[in-house]
Design an enzyme around this catalytic site. Structure first.
Site, PDB file in Angstrom:
ATOM      1  N   GLU A   1      28.338  34.502  47.948  1.00  0.00           N
ATOM      2  CA  GLU A   1      29.401  34.739  46.959  1.00  0.00           C
ATOM      3  C   GLU A   1      30.748  35.104  47.574  1.00  0.00           C
ATOM      4  O   GLU A   1      31.305  36.190  47.312  1.00  0.00           O
ATOM      5  CB  GLU A   1      28.971  35.854  45.993  1.00  0.00           C
TER       6      GLU A   1
ATOM      7  N   GLU B   1      20.086  33.010  43.120  1.00  0.00           N
ATOM      8  CA  GLU B   1      19.991  34.269  42.359  1.00  0.00           C
ATOM      9  C   GLU B   1      20.140  33.967  40.875  1.00  0.00           C
ATOM     10  O   GLU B   1      20.957  33.149  40.471  1.00  0.00           O
ATOM     11  CB  GLU B   1      21.115  35.263  42.708  1.00  0.00           C
TER      12      GLU B   1
END
Ligand code: BGP
Length: 463
Positions: free
Chosen positions: A166, A367
């Site tokens: 991320e 995720e």
């Protein structure tokens, strides 16, 4: 079985070094370690990363429990601040090497594929203080050295790597919305750091290509949190606003990762607004030539966007937010504990977007999950936390993922955040995400109902 997935589909879960290991024997501090040391009160209940979920000491038992609930793959991260003693010379920390070797070996022994990520928000504080962290090309080079070391040390056993988790969250957290140290608000620095993170990923990939691991079939990805951008309406203004948000928050990393180039319109905006990053042709070429082998996609929530209605103050600062506003859509489903919208349909949209616009590159859900506060109250007489809401959440997302795969999107796995409840940045242990619960008082771990559920799904290849 209604929803069947491929035979070798990854059924797993993800964590990270800083959120699970604890700071035991760590050679250096990262930005979160430091932030906690100087401002404990900014963390929920003043709980910091010092112990986290004690993975440093309990990895054997933890990996055993992951096997017990049927996981066939597990992602964590190698902490730069644990593996390396001296960032300039890349001198190794012996205990760090031993620890990651053990973790990897333990996974393999358990039949669990280890996916090793190299950066999960854990910039060494020294590199922030000395060079300005991701604002600096020097740090980009030091990162690629560290990456090279990790490939050399562990690449004989780790076949799946990730450069960053991320990266856009680093930009948002450090340079825009103040949820990571040093809580700067500076759009121009944000843009430079975004370029540098893309360059760091590409340079690490370049190093990877030289290794035996790659030559023997190893693969490398970047893990991006995709937040599909949906405009409030079909009006030209809303659609334009949504497109700009999409370019900044998704495509600024997705396009270079897969295509090696940045969205043209976004670059034009940066140039017109005088915030364009500094780069050389050589650096652009490195990004162009070193794209990923596969993608990890974290998906939690969509992004709802409308054209800007309120003025922003731009006198001394530029922010991409001048082009759009967040849209609080009436009637949306929400996880009240985290404040994130629940919209499983986006899983399908992501699958089709990757298929149509990103070469149908192999990808996996790296995720997905739901953080819930106060799960103890759902513990039944049998001692098991009855987290049916999590099972429903997973199923709903898998159904839309399945639809995308049926339409030929090249997705090969699903990982929940997270195997065992772990530490969560500023929220610490407020919201729990795991298949396995962790009692912070006695460090006892128990499998939740969702853990029993995933075991069946993994065994049957679907549900
Ligand atoms: C992702 C991060 C994870 C994890 C998760 C849950 O963005 O990659 O590190 O923390 O979100 O979010 P949070 O911990 O903020 O509730």
């Amino acid at each position: 079985m209604e929803y069947e997935f491929k035979k070798d589909f990854w059924w797993g879960a993800a964590s990270s070094g800083p959120q699970s290991e604890g700071r035991f024997n760590k050679a250096n501090d990262n930005v979160f370690d430091y932030w906690f040391d100087i401002k404990k009160d900014e963390f929920f209940n003043e709980v910091g990363p010092n112990i986290a979920s004690n993975f440093y000491n309990s990895y054997k038992e933890d990996i055993k429990m992951m096997k017990e609930i049927g996981l066939n793959s597990f992602r964590t991260s190698i902490q730069w601040t644990r593996l390396i003693r001296d960032f300039e010379t890349c001198e190794l920390d012996n205990d760090g090497v031993r620890f990651y070797n053990d973790v990897i070996d333990e996974c393999i022994k358990a039949g669990i594929e280890p996916i090793m990520n190299l950066h999960h928000f854990d910039l060494p504080i020294d590199l922030y203080n000395k060079y300005g962290g991701w604002e600096s090309k020097k740090v980009v080079d030091l990162f690629s050295k560290f990456a090279r070391k990790a490939f050399e040390l562990f690449g004989d056993r780790v076949k799946h790597w990730a450069t960053f988790n991320e990266p856009i969250v680093i930009i948002e957290g450090q340079y825009m919305y103040k949820h990571h140290y040093p809580q700067i608000v500076d759009g121009k620095k944000a843009v430079q750091a975004a370029y540098n993170l893309n360059l760091a990923s590409a340079k690490a990939i370049k190093e990877f290509r030289k290794t035996d691991c790659y030559k023997n079939g190893g693969k490398i990805c970047i893990i991006l949190n995709l937040t599909p951008s949906y405009p409030r309406s079909n009006s030209e203004e809303d659609v334009k606003a949504s497109n700009i948000a999409d370019m900044f928050f998704n495509r600024m990393f997705l396009d270079p990762a897969v295509h090696g180039t940045f969205p043209k319109e976004l670059v034009e905006i940066f140039k017109a607004d005088g915030v364009m990053w500094d780069s050389t042709e050589e650096e652009d070429r490195i990004i162009k030539e070193n794209t990923v082998d596969y993608l990890g996609v974290n998906y939690y929530q969509p992004s709802r966007i409308k054209a800007r209605e309120k003025e922003l103050d731009f006198k001394d600062n530029w922010m991409i937010d001048r082009y759009f506003e967040r849209y609080d859509m009436p009637g949306k489903r929400i996880n009240p504990h985290r404040g994130w919208e629940i919209y499983p349909e986006a899983m399908y949209d992501i699958a089709i977007n990757i298929k149509n616009n990103y070469k149908n590159i192999p990808w996996y859900v790296s995720e997905n999950g739901i953080g819930v506060e106060g799960e103890e109250k759902f513990r039944g007489k049998d001692g098991i936390i009855q987290d049916d809401y999590r099972i429903d959440f997973i199923k709903e997302h898998l159904i839309y993922l399945h639809k995308g795969i049926e339409e030929d999107s090249n997705c090969f796995g699903y990982h929940l955040w997270t195997p065992i409840d772990c530490w969560s940045w500023k929220n610490a242990y407020k919201n729990r995400y795991g298949f396995i619960s962790l009692n912070l008082e006695n460090m006892e771990k128990t499998i939740k109902k969702s853990g029993h559920f995933i075991k069946e799904v993994s065994k049957n290849g679907g549900f």
